[in-house]
Design a protein around this motif. Structure first.
Motif, PDB file in Angstrom:
ATOM      1  N   VAL A  73     -30.062 -10.511  32.724  1.00  0.00           N
ATOM      2  CA  VAL A  73     -31.134 -10.339  31.751  1.00  0.00           C
ATOM      3  C   VAL A  73     -31.887 -11.656  31.665  1.00  0.00           C
ATOM      4  O   VAL A  73     -31.276 -12.711  31.465  1.00  0.00           O
ATOM      5  CB  VAL A  73     -30.584  -9.931  30.376  1.00  0.00           C
ATOM      6  N   GLU A  93     -41.698 -11.971  28.039  1.00  0.00           N
ATOM      7  CA  GLU A  93     -41.084 -10.647  28.080  1.00  0.00           C
ATOM      8  C   GLU A  93     -39.627 -10.773  28.503  1.00  0.00           C
ATOM      9  O   GLU A  93     -39.210 -11.812  29.032  1.00  0.00           O
ATOM     10  CB  GLU A  93     -41.837  -9.739  29.061  1.00  0.00           C
ATOM     11  N   ILE A  94     -38.866  -9.706  28.280  1.00  0.00           N
ATOM     12  CA  ILE A  94     -37.462  -9.636  28.681  1.00  0.00           C
ATOM     13  C   ILE A  94     -37.340  -8.618  29.804  1.00  0.00           C
ATOM     14  O   ILE A  94     -37.737  -7.457  29.638  1.00  0.00           O
ATOM     15  CB  ILE A  94     -36.540  -9.255  27.503  1.00  0.00           C
ATOM     16  N   TRP A  95     -36.785  -9.047  30.933  1.00  0.00           N
ATOM     17  CA  TRP A  95     -36.626  -8.193  32.113  1.00  0.00           C
ATOM     18  C   TRP A  95     -35.170  -8.216  32.562  1.00  0.00           C
ATOM     19  O   TRP A  95     -34.415  -9.151  32.266  1.00  0.00           O
ATOM     20  CB  TRP A  95     -37.518  -8.678  33.257  1.00  0.00           C
ATOM     21  N   LEU A 148     -37.488  -4.440  30.103  1.00  0.00           N
ATOM     22  CA  LEU A 148     -36.656  -4.066  28.960  1.00  0.00           C
ATOM     23  C   LEU A 148     -37.427  -4.083  27.643  1.00  0.00           C
ATOM     24  O   LEU A 148     -37.421  -3.109  26.903  1.00  0.00           O
ATOM     25  CB  LEU A 148     -35.435  -5.002  28.866  1.00  0.00           C
ATOM     26  N   SER A 149     -38.090  -5.205  27.325  1.00  0.00           N
ATOM     27  CA  SER A 149     -38.799  -5.295  26.047  1.00  0.00           C
ATOM     28  C   SER A 149     -39.855  -6.390  26.131  1.00  0.00           C
ATOM     29  O   SER A 149     -39.843  -7.219  27.051  1.00  0.00           O
ATOM     30  CB  SER A 149     -37.828  -5.588  24.892  1.00  0.00           C
ATOM     31  N   PHE A 185     -37.950 -10.930  22.178  1.00  0.00           N
ATOM     32  CA  PHE A 185     -36.507 -11.119  22.069  1.00  0.00           C
ATOM     33  C   PHE A 185     -35.921 -10.257  20.956  1.00  0.00           C
ATOM     34  O   PHE A 185     -34.806  -9.744  21.079  1.00  0.00           O
ATOM     35  CB  PHE A 185     -36.183 -12.592  21.824  1.00  0.00           C
ATOM     36  N   TYR A 220     -35.302  -6.844  22.265  1.00  0.00           N
ATOM     37  CA  TYR A 220     -34.139  -6.817  23.157  1.00  0.00           C
ATOM     38  C   TYR A 220     -32.842  -6.910  22.359  1.00  0.00           C
ATOM     39  O   TYR A 220     -31.859  -6.219  22.667  1.00  0.00           O
ATOM     40  CB  TYR A 220     -34.209  -7.952  24.168  1.00  0.00           C
ATOM     41  N   TYR A 221     -32.817  -7.773  21.351  1.00  0.00           N
ATOM     42  CA  TYR A 221     -31.604  -7.918  20.538  1.00  0.00           C
ATOM     43  C   TYR A 221     -31.268  -6.606  19.838  1.00  0.00           C
ATOM     44  O   TYR A 221     -30.097  -6.237  19.702  1.00  0.00           O
ATOM     45  CB  TYR A 221     -31.806  -9.036  19.520  1.00  0.00           C
ATOM     46  N   LEU A 252     -31.982  -3.621  21.053  1.00  0.00           N
ATOM     47  CA  LEU A 252     -31.415  -2.764  22.103  1.00  0.00           C
ATOM     48  C   LEU A 252     -29.959  -3.126  22.380  1.00  0.00           C
ATOM     49  O   LEU A 252     -29.119  -2.248  22.602  1.00  0.00           O
ATOM     50  CB  LEU A 252     -32.236  -2.907  23.380  1.00  0.00           C
ATOM     51  N   LEU A 253     -29.656  -4.417  22.379  1.00  0.00           N
ATOM     52  CA  LEU A 253     -28.286  -4.876  22.624  1.00  0.00           C
ATOM     53  C   LEU A 253     -27.330  -4.333  21.579  1.00  0.00           C
ATOM     54  O   LEU A 253     -26.222  -3.872  21.897  1.00  0.00           O
ATOM     55  CB  LEU A 253     -28.268  -6.409  22.635  1.00  0.00           C
ATOM     56  N   GLN A 290     -27.824  -1.768  30.540  1.00  0.00           N
ATOM     57  CA  GLN A 290     -29.215  -2.017  30.940  1.00  0.00           C
ATOM     58  C   GLN A 290     -29.693  -1.000  31.977  1.00  0.00           C
ATOM     59  O   GLN A 290     -30.894  -0.676  32.028  1.00  0.00           O
ATOM     60  CB  GLN A 290     -29.372  -3.432  31.500  1.00  0.00           C
TER      61      GLN A 290
END
Length: 306
Positions: free
Chosen positions: A150, A167-169, A180-181, A184, A187-188, A190-191, A201
């Motif tokens: 990630v 961005e987060i990939w 992903l999002s 952050f 993404y957090y 989603l985690l 993922q």
């Protein structure tokens, strides 16, 4: 002591009750949260100077609350508990760059050589993929135990401004990028919603989960798996994750097994038979079928009179 208590209270707010939720799950045991102190503000400034980029405000506030994150949990088996879930975010010192500016060479290949052979857009979200050259800065957020990475990605601004897009990939083992999002915080969220289940993922990619990972999802997060499948059917819902709060369909969350609609099995065979009856392969078969139908209708009155 006051700083430690303040850190614990902030961590409880960050966890959003996931520890209590996991403790109530059947078969879950050894829910362990690694207590970490906040990162030094001077260390954050040194990281930004060394990498010539500013951390996003949400990620910077996260590191000023706790230097990384690690929550693990196990499941009870016949031969003892085995580790299953893992929620992990690298420490600030482990937020290292991937790729970057490397001296060109015709002998030694680099990650930048892959950019010319890859597609420019993610097939699921339609977002422009990151690159390993100087156009992007890529930093590792989570090593994912070897099945991918990630990454925090800085992209050049399309409007020509100095502030890049962050961005987060997800980078899989085949070095393919998956969006992903766009922040952050998203993404957090989603985690936490995926509870750190193995390879979660991949549920947001065109590759999909492995059979073993699907079994764990069906056991501990069936609703989340269904929502992920719906988001993959409608790719436009993937990048537009709400920042204010997670949106849940209450009807799906509290729907019982008896409330699910049964498929109309009786109408399907009839439709299939109707299609089969209307298929005509050639002119000869049409003539033969006409003769058979006429013969059958001529015999019908004789049978009735008898």
């Amino acid at each position: 002591m006051e700083d430690l208590d303040k850190t614990k209270s902030l961590l409880d707010q960050l966890n959003v009750g996931i520890i209590t939720y996991l403790g109530k799950k059947n078969g879950v045991c050894k829910v362990d949260l690694d207590q970490r102190t906040p990162a030094d503000r001077h260390a954050v400034l040194m990281w930004e100077q060394r990498n010539t980029c500013f951390l996003p405000e949400d990620l910077k506030n996260f590191y000023l609350t706790t230097d990384g994150y690690k929550l693990t949990w196990c499941v009870k088996m016949d031969n003892g508990p085995i580790p299953l879930g893992k929620l992990h975010i690298n420490k600030l010192s482990q937020l290292t760059r991937i790729g970057g500016s490397i001296a060109p060479s015709h002998v030694n290949p680099t990650l930048a050589d892959l950019d010319g052979d890859s597609d420019t857009e993610d097939p699921v979200s339609g977002q422009e993929k990151p690159t390993f050259d100087n156009r992007c800065k890529v930093f590792e957020l989570d090593p994912c135990d070897g099945y991918g990475r990630v990454c925090l990605v800085y992209k050049e601004s399309r409007t020509g401004g100095n502030e890049p897009r962050v961005e987060i990939w997800f980078l899989d083992r085949a070095l393919r990028w998956h969006f992903l999002s766009d922040s952050f915080v998203a993404y957090y969220r989603l985690l936490l919603m995926h509870m750190g289940l193995p390879q979660w993922q991949y549920a947001l990619t065109d590759i999909g989960l492995s059979q073993q990972a699907q079994q764990w999802f069906n056991m501990y997060a069936p609703t989340r798996l269904e929502l992920d499948r719906e988001s993959m059917c409608d790719p436009h819902t993937l990048p537009s994750i709400p920042k204010s709060g997670s949106v849940l369909d209450i009807g799906k969350v509290f729907k019982g097994k008896t409330d699910k609609k049964k498929p109309a099995s009786s109408s399907q065979p009839n439709a299939a038979n109707a299609k089969k009856k209307t298929v005509i392969t050639s002119a000869k078969s049409q003539q033969v079928s006409g003769l058979r139908t006429s013969a059958s209708t001529s015999q019908l009155p004789n049978k009735i009179t008898k």
